[in-house]
Design a protein around this motif. Structure first.
Motif, PDB file in Angstrom:
ATOM      1  N   VAL A   1       0.827  -1.205   0.000  1.00 30.87           N
ATOM      2  CA  VAL A   1       0.000   0.000   0.000  1.00 30.87           C
ATOM      3  C   VAL A   1       0.865   1.260   0.000  1.00 30.87           C
ATOM      4  N   THR A   2       1.909   1.273   0.804  1.00 26.76           N
ATOM      5  CA  THR A   2       2.803   2.435   0.863  1.00 26.76           C
ATOM      6  C   THR A   2       3.489   2.659  -0.482  1.00 26.76           C
ATOM      7  N   LEU A   3       3.968   1.591  -1.112  1.00 24.07           N
ATOM      8  CA  LEU A   3       4.629   1.708  -2.408  1.00 24.07           C
ATOM      9  C   LEU A   3       3.652   2.175  -3.480  1.00 24.07           C
ATOM     10  N   ALA A   4       2.414   1.701  -3.396  1.00 19.59           N
ATOM     11  CA  ALA A   4       1.402   2.113  -4.366  1.00 19.59           C
ATOM     12  C   ALA A   4       1.130   3.617  -4.257  1.00 19.59           C
ATOM     13  N   LYS A   5       1.198   4.151  -3.048  1.00 16.74           N
ATOM     14  CA  LYS A   5       0.927   5.577  -2.853  1.00 16.74           C
ATOM     15  C   LYS A   5       2.103   6.448  -3.301  1.00 16.74           C
ATOM     16  N   THR A   6       3.321   5.987  -3.058  1.00 15.68           N
ATOM     17  CA  THR A   6       4.505   6.799  -3.392  1.00 15.68           C
ATOM     18  C   THR A   6       4.987   6.581  -4.820  1.00 15.68           C
TER      19      THR A   6
ATOM     20  N   SER B   1      12.541   3.999  -3.225  1.00 16.23           N
ATOM     21  CA  SER B   1      13.360   4.652  -2.199  1.00 16.23           C
ATOM     22  C   SER B   1      12.503   5.429  -1.210  1.00 16.23           C
ATOM     23  N   LYS B   2      11.503   6.178  -1.738  1.00 13.73           N
ATOM     24  CA  LYS B   2      10.633   6.960  -0.867  1.00 13.73           C
ATOM     25  C   LYS B   2       9.804   6.044   0.053  1.00 13.73           C
ATOM     26  N   ALA B   3       9.292   4.967  -0.521  1.00 16.16           N
ATOM     27  CA  ALA B   3       8.491   4.037   0.266  1.00 16.16           C
ATOM     28  C   ALA B   3       9.336   3.381   1.347  1.00 16.16           C
ATOM     29  N   ALA B   4      10.579   3.018   1.006  1.00 21.49           N
ATOM     30  CA  ALA B   4      11.460   2.379   1.983  1.00 21.49           C
ATOM     31  C   ALA B   4      11.776   3.323   3.137  1.00 21.49           C
TER      32      ALA B   4
ATOM     33  N   VAL C   1       4.376   2.246 -11.457  1.00 21.86           N
ATOM     34  CA  VAL C   1       2.932   2.447 -11.335  1.00 21.86           C
ATOM     35  C   VAL C   1       2.262   1.092 -11.163  1.00 21.86           C
ATOM     36  N   LEU C   2       1.051   1.136 -10.659  1.00 25.21           N
ATOM     37  CA  LEU C   2       0.288  -0.089 -10.483  1.00 25.21           C
ATOM     38  C   LEU C   2      -0.179  -0.634 -11.833  1.00 25.21           C
ATOM     39  N   THR C   3      -0.148  -1.942 -11.954  1.00 23.62           N
ATOM     40  CA  THR C   3      -0.731  -2.578 -13.128  1.00 23.62           C
ATOM     41  C   THR C   3      -2.263  -2.606 -12.961  1.00 23.62           C
ATOM     42  N   LYS C   4      -2.936  -3.114 -13.954  1.00 23.44           N
ATOM     43  CA  LYS C   4      -4.387  -3.268 -13.892  1.00 23.44           C
ATOM     44  C   LYS C   4      -4.792  -4.106 -12.674  1.00 23.44           C
ATOM     45  N   TYR C   5      -4.050  -5.211 -12.469  1.00 22.34           N
ATOM     46  CA  TYR C   5      -4.349  -6.074 -11.336  1.00 22.34           C
ATOM     47  C   TYR C   5      -3.906  -5.443 -10.024  1.00 22.34           C
ATOM     48  N   GLY C   6      -2.822  -4.652 -10.086  1.00 24.36           N
ATOM     49  CA  GLY C   6      -2.347  -3.960  -8.892  1.00 24.36           C
ATOM     50  C   GLY C   6      -3.358  -2.943  -8.387  1.00 24.36           C
TER      51      GLY C   6
ATOM     52  N   ASP D   1      -8.864  -3.130  -2.664  1.00 24.37           N
ATOM     53  CA  ASP D   1      -9.350  -4.103  -1.678  1.00 24.37           C
ATOM     54  C   ASP D   1      -8.466  -4.146  -0.444  1.00 24.37           C
ATOM     55  N   VAL D   2      -7.146  -4.116  -0.658  1.00 25.15           N
ATOM     56  CA  VAL D   2      -6.209  -4.205   0.469  1.00 25.15           C
ATOM     57  C   VAL D   2      -6.306  -2.979   1.359  1.00 25.15           C
ATOM     58  N   GLU D   3      -6.393  -1.803   0.756  1.00 19.71           N
ATOM     59  CA  GLU D   3      -6.495  -0.582   1.558  1.00 19.71           C
ATOM     60  C   GLU D   3      -7.766  -0.604   2.408  1.00 19.71           C
ATOM     61  N   ASP D   4      -8.860  -1.081   1.813  1.00 15.50           N
ATOM     62  CA  ASP D   4     -10.121  -1.164   2.551  1.00 15.50           C
ATOM     63  C   ASP D   4      -9.999  -2.138   3.727  1.00 15.50           C
ATOM     64  N   VAL D   5      -9.381  -3.297   3.486  1.00 16.02           N
ATOM     65  CA  VAL D   5      -9.218  -4.296   4.541  1.00 16.02           C
ATOM     66  C   VAL D   5      -8.319  -3.781   5.663  1.00 16.02           C
TER      67      VAL D   5
END
Length: 302
Positions: free
Chosen positions: A10-15, A19-22, A56-61, A67-71
């Motif tokens: 989730v953090t990587l998806a947002k950033t 490097s920033k996510a880490a 960037v996120l793929t279609k499946y990402g 779903d993951v953020e909601d959970v």
């Protein structure tokens, strides 16, 4: 599936930057890359793809991210609620008879807040159920932490504590012949058609017993569930009624006649399940209710 890996995702998806996510996660970039690679291997799909210097996120990402953020949000909220409950804070679910909602419930809720101004408490108050038997059934089903209603016999799993009392009176329209009286005996109501509570109501049995004690029974015009509804009918000069004396009768077009024989006091109870775990907030509120009731000696309604 590792919960930490989901949070990393989730953090990587947002950033959109390793490097920033880490840095945000306080882990090394190789550790983050390994976590994402492991997650993708478990799922069998690519979650990220390169886009210039970023990712960037793929279609499946994208689908997985929503779903993951909601959970994770639900999980975090649940953990927060449990921690609040453990410290005597959180949500308190209470059901009560409508007649208690004008004065009694607001008084004890305010009393608790004044005693514990530092506590973060959300009072979820409900008077949608009009009969004590239904309120107690909802308590048994764990829909509420505690309820305030009449006592019903044969409820071994419920602990009842008396907290308030009402007098039973006779209410008549201001133009009714009985309105000339200052008080009344039950036998003097018999020649007038009456409004009465439904048989499912605890009050119905009490009133039936009162009439049985004088070996007579009046003509019944209609049956109701709530005393406010019955009082409204009386205010329209549609019969008379033996009813509890509740707050608000003074603003209606009715005359309230104290019953001199037989007399009856209707008690209300705080009801809570026995032998089950109650969080600190429930226990503290229960203690507060008992103390407030003791201080008032007899919390009289109406």
């Amino acid at each position: 599936m590792n919960l930490f890996h989901l949070r990393y995702f989730v953090t990587l998806a947002k950033t959109e930057h390793y490097s920033k996510a880490a840095d945000i996660l306080s882990i090394t970039q190789p550790s983050l890359s390994y976590a994402i690679s492991t997650l993708e291997s478990e799922l069998g799909v690519k979650l990220f793809e390169k886009h210039g210097r970023n990712i960037v996120l793929t279609k499946y990402g994208k689908r997985f991210y929503n779903d993951v953020e909601d959970v994770l949000n639900k999980l975090d909220n649940a953990v927060r609620d449990m921690k609040l409950a453990a410290t005597g804070e959180g949500e308190l679910n209470i059901a009560f008879l409508r007649t208690l909602g004008t004065d009694y419930i607001p008084t004890i809720v305010r009393g608790f807040k004044e005693l514990h101004p530092e506590k973060k408490v959300l009072f979820n108050l409900s008077c949608e159920l009009s009969l004590s038997v239904d309120i107690l059934e909802a308590l048994t089903q764990r829909k509420y932490d505690m309820v305030f209603c009449s006592k019903i016999s044969n409820r071994p799993l419920i602990d009842f504590t008396p907290v308030a009392v009402q007098d039973l009176v006779v209410i008549v329209h201001k133009d009714h012949p009985l309105a000339a009286l200052d008080s009344i005996e039950l036998k003097d109501t018999l020649k007038y058609p009456q409004i009465i509570f439904k048989k499912k109501s605890g009050l119905r049995h009490i009133i039936d017993d009162m009439f049985q004690s004088i070996n007579a029974y009046p003509e019944i015009l209609c049956e109701i569930e709530e005393d406010h509804v019955g009082a409204g009918l009386v205010a329209k000069n549609f019969g008379i009624m033996v009813a509890p004396k509740f707050d608000g009768l003074g603003q209606m077009d009715v005359k309230v006649l104290p019953l001199t024989h037989p007399t009856y006091k209707r008690y209300f109870y705080m009801a809570i399940l026995k032998d089950v775990y109650h969080p600190p907030l429930v226990e503290e509120f229960k203690k507060s209710v008992i103390e407030q009731s003791k201080n008032k000696k007899e919390f009289k309604l109406g």
